[in-house]
Design an enzyme around this catalytic site. Structure first.
Site, PDB file in Angstrom:
ATOM      1  N   LEU A  13       0.811  -1.227   0.000  1.00 34.33           N
ATOM      2  CA  LEU A  13       0.000   0.000   0.000  1.00 34.33           C
ATOM      3  C   LEU A  13       0.845   1.279   0.000  1.00 34.33           C
ATOM      4  O   LEU A  13       0.618   2.208  -0.783  1.00 34.33           O
ATOM      5  CB  LEU A  13      -0.916  -0.023   1.233  1.00 34.33           C
ATOM      6  CG  LEU A  13      -1.778   1.203   1.455  1.00 34.33           C
ATOM      7  CD1 LEU A  13      -2.794   1.364   0.330  1.00 34.33           C
ATOM      8  CD2 LEU A  13      -2.511   1.097   2.796  1.00 34.33           C
ATOM      9  N   GLU A  33       9.535  -5.192  -5.239  1.00 35.30           N
ATOM     10  CA  GLU A  33       8.642  -5.886  -4.307  1.00 35.30           C
ATOM     11  C   GLU A  33       8.933  -7.381  -4.389  1.00 35.30           C
ATOM     12  O   GLU A  33       8.919  -7.959  -5.458  1.00 35.30           O
ATOM     13  CB  GLU A  33       7.182  -5.582  -4.654  1.00 35.30           C
ATOM     14  CG  GLU A  33       6.154  -6.489  -3.976  1.00 35.30           C
ATOM     15  CD  GLU A  33       6.251  -6.552  -2.452  1.00 35.30           C
ATOM     16  OE1 GLU A  33       6.244  -5.491  -1.809  1.00 35.30           O
ATOM     17  OE2 GLU A  33       6.368  -7.684  -1.903  1.00 35.30           O
ATOM     18  N   GLN A 113      -7.794  -3.718   1.309  1.00 38.79           N
ATOM     19  CA  GLN A 113      -6.455  -3.322   0.839  1.00 38.79           C
ATOM     20  C   GLN A 113      -6.114  -4.066  -0.447  1.00 38.79           C
ATOM     21  O   GLN A 113      -5.497  -3.536  -1.352  1.00 38.79           O
ATOM     22  CB  GLN A 113      -5.448  -3.658   1.941  1.00 38.79           C
ATOM     23  CG  GLN A 113      -4.034  -3.212   1.650  1.00 38.79           C
ATOM     24  CD  GLN A 113      -3.158  -3.224   2.893  1.00 38.79           C
ATOM     25  OE1 GLN A 113      -3.659  -3.187   4.021  1.00 38.79           O
ATOM     26  NE2 GLN A 113      -1.860  -3.266   2.721  1.00 38.79           N
ATOM     27  N   TYR A 216     -16.899  -4.567  16.127  1.00 37.43           N
ATOM     28  CA  TYR A 216     -16.059  -5.108  17.195  1.00 37.43           C
ATOM     29  C   TYR A 216     -16.856  -6.165  17.951  1.00 37.43           C
ATOM     30  O   TYR A 216     -18.063  -6.024  18.152  1.00 37.43           O
ATOM     31  CB  TYR A 216     -15.652  -4.003  18.172  1.00 37.43           C
ATOM     32  CG  TYR A 216     -14.569  -3.113  17.626  1.00 37.43           C
ATOM     33  CD1 TYR A 216     -13.234  -3.382  17.892  1.00 37.43           C
ATOM     34  CD2 TYR A 216     -14.869  -2.012  16.840  1.00 37.43           C
ATOM     35  CE1 TYR A 216     -12.231  -2.582  17.386  1.00 37.43           C
ATOM     36  CE2 TYR A 216     -13.880  -1.205  16.325  1.00 37.43           C
ATOM     37  CZ  TYR A 216     -12.550  -1.492  16.605  1.00 37.43           C
ATOM     38  OH  TYR A 216     -11.559  -0.712  16.101  1.00 37.43           O
ATOM     39  N   ASP A 305       4.532   1.321   7.565  1.00 39.27           N
ATOM     40  CA  ASP A 305       4.780   0.489   8.743  1.00 39.27           C
ATOM     41  C   ASP A 305       6.265   0.412   9.092  1.00 39.27           C
ATOM     42  O   ASP A 305       6.614   0.089  10.230  1.00 39.27           O
ATOM     43  CB  ASP A 305       4.227  -0.929   8.523  1.00 39.27           C
ATOM     44  CG  ASP A 305       2.722  -1.011   8.767  1.00 39.27           C
ATOM     45  OD1 ASP A 305       2.066   0.052   8.807  1.00 39.27           O
ATOM     46  OD2 ASP A 305       2.203  -2.134   8.916  1.00 39.27           O
TER      47      ASP A 305
END
Ligand code: FAD
Length: 538
Positions: A13, A33, A113, A216, A305
């Site tokens: 992403l 990648e 995603q 949730y 990340d």
């Protein structure tokens, strides 16, 4: 030897977003990648307003919205239940887009995603970005002029050398590149060993027509969340902890997980003990809340990340990463073109590291409140509202000429910030060529001066100064000429008198504001733009 301006390591992403934004600015890049294609798991699903705004700025919003609407309801919400068929515990967000039209031309949305990444990849390639899949970076070193990397095709084993002026590390939360650079992280550490169960089961009856993007679940067997497709017959259940927190394995759901236990989790979470459940896949992942102490080392920039990792509550992880790359792309472009000084690149870390840390802390706060209240509130920061986090965050750096306020807050209420330097320029509906546009549509690639109706002196000064500096700049007197202000809202929304103006950066953040026309001259503008571009820095 392959030569490029920017080598991007990681094509998920955030790496793909970096490739798109750099290509939009005309910067040659090569992405590598390791995997053979884009994501295979849904993971990120909740995309924030600012993410949609930046995708809009590169012509991607309509494609993304169309894809999202195939999967999810555009105005879904977020709630908490004991089980789908059982009791409702809380409503966190009733309608994802309530009140949003007032502050943004975009909307929040849910999509997987795995369906978003191909759209971003295709846009990057349309704009000229080069990509190699099944290719990994195996080593690199940097010197004063650039970065040299060795890349290897994971199928053939063939290696090649890449020479780039800069490198972007979008290599995910364990980031070997961050490790190699010796950049430390800080935060709350490992929270739990989690799983995501991808399943098919008929949840339609238990959903009871509720229009929800995230549900949730909090019960004695498990705590986690669902994301179900619109029809309710498939989706995923992320299990983050067991419900009984006194168990020694309460925070380790991943260990020993198999199909039988996964079916039991799904049945408990749906509240349908006898339902037929088919497991498609089970993925283990770690909930961690950590941020890198620095997002830059020499010519390498950490994004996504690799720079910050956080639990998924609130959907901050991927969104923050996409916005990292939007902040970085225009700076790299102007430095590579020789229009800005290299010090401009230092503002990436100065601006984004605190915002990455804020997002990580707010995700942690939501994790404590929604998933593990037993952790207690002592180490948690107070909850900040979503809108202020999404479009209210504020930068302070040499690429912003701050007003002399003593506030140090990292965010402002975007409904009240009125183009305060360092904040995202407010959305106002204007008209061009008889069609409604947003102010945000004027900030797509260049620096932009927006003056109120009598602020033409600022526009003239800026055009002249930018010409001397070789800087591409757009200037509009809003309410005169080809951009009109039918509701007469612009000046008030930007905190300007009729002769005032703002300078907005290519990323849509306000760099400077003059509430009136005092001092408008080419010399003042030239000094200001030079300073924003860090041209005079040592
Ligand atoms: C269950 C779950 C739900 C989530 N929900 C949300 C949400 O709603 N909203 C949100 O914004 N975020 C969410 N997230 C977080 C989001 O998925 C991540 O933040 C996002 O994927 C980070 O993207 P990235 O590109 O930085 O890293 P990654 O997705 O980890 O990608 C890193 C890539 O780098 C590649 N790579 C690594 N090293 C090399 C190398 N040496 N050479 C070549 N390639 C390399 C890897 O193969 C990988 O593809 C969620 C996460 C989970 C687990």
């Amino acid at each position: 030897m392959i030569e490029t301006d920017v080598l991007i390591v990681g094509g998920s992403l955030v790496g793909l977003s970096a490739a798109t934004f750099l290509a939009w600015h005309g910067v040659p890049t090569l992405s590598v990648e390791r995997h053979h294609g884009t994501a295979i798991h849904p993971r990120a699903g909740h995309f924030h307003l600012r993410t949609l705004e930046v995708l809009r700025s590169v012509g991607l919003e309509d494609r993304v919205k169309a894809e999202s609407e195939k999967q999810f309801d555009p105005d879904g919400g977020i709630n908490a239940v004991e089980s789908l068929a059982g009791k409702e515990i809380a409503t966190y967000i009733a309608n994802l887009n309530a009140g949003v039209a007032e502050v943004s031309p975009s909307t929040r949305l849910f999509m997987t995603q795995q369906s978003l990444e191909p759209l971003i990849r295709d846009r990057a390639q349309e704009l000229g970005a080069a990509m190699r899949y099944a290719t990994e970076l195996v080593s690199f070193e940097q010197d004063k002029d650039g970065v040299t990397g060795s890349i290897r095709n994971v199928v053939t084993g063939e290696t090649e050398t890449v020479r780039a002026k800069y490198m972007i590390a979008a290599d995910g939360n364990r980031s070997p590149l961050r490790e190699q650079l010796g950049i430390r992280t800080r935060g709350h550490g490992l929270l739990a060993e989690c799983i995501t169960i991808y399943f098919h089961a008929d949840c339609g009856t238990a959903l009871r027509g509720r229009n929800l993007g995230v549900i949730y679940v909090f019960n004695p067997q498990l705590r986690g969340f669902f994301r179900l497709v619109r029809t309710g017959d498939s989706g995923f259940l992320a299990v983050m902890t067991r419900g009984d927190m006194s168990r020694p394995d309460a925070l380790n759901v991943a260990e020993g997980i198999d199909e039988e236990r996964s079916i039991a989790f799904v049945r408990s979470a749906t509240g349908m003990p006898d339902s037929h459940v088919a497991i498609e896949d089970i993925a283990a992942w770690r909930a961690v809340a950590e941020v890198a102490e620095s997002f830059t080392e020499g010519r390498v920039f950490l994004v996504g990340d690799a720079a910050h990792v956080m639990p998924p509550m609130g959907g901050f992880g991927g969104n923050t990463g996409v916005q990292d790359t939007h902040n970085l792309a225009w700076k790299l472009a102007l430095v590579l073109k020789g229009v800005a000084g290299r010090e401009l690149l230092a503002t990436y870390n100065i601006e984004r590291q605190p915002i990455g840390e804020l997002a990580m802390q707010q995700a942690y706060t939501r994790y404590v409140l929604r998933v593990v209240p037993e952790r207690g509130k002592e180490a948690m920061q107070p909850l900040v509202d979503d809108l202020s986090l999404e479009i209210g965050y504020r930068y302070r750096s040499p690429a912003i000429i701050a007003v002399s306020d003593s506030a140090t807050s990292l965010y402002e209420d975007p409904r009240k910030s009125k183009a305060l330097p360092g904040t995202r320029a407010p959305h106002v509906v204007l008209q061009r060529a008889g069609k409604p546009i947003s102010t945000l549509d004027l900030f797509t690639r260049n620096f932009c001066v927006l003056a109120a109706a009598d602020g033409g002196a600022w526009c003239d000064a800026a055009r002249a100064a930018a010409g001397d500096l070789g800087l591409a700049l757009d200037a509009y007197e809003v309410g005169r000429g080809d951009v009109s202000d039918p509701d007469g809202r612009f000046a008030a929304a930007y905190g300007l008198s009729l002769s005032g103006a703002v300078v907005v950066r290519p990323d849509g953040f306000v760099a400077w504001r003059a509430v009136d026309g005092a001092g408008a001259s080419k010399a003042v503008m030239a000094a200001l733009l030079s300073s924003l571009l860090c041209r005079n820095a040592a």
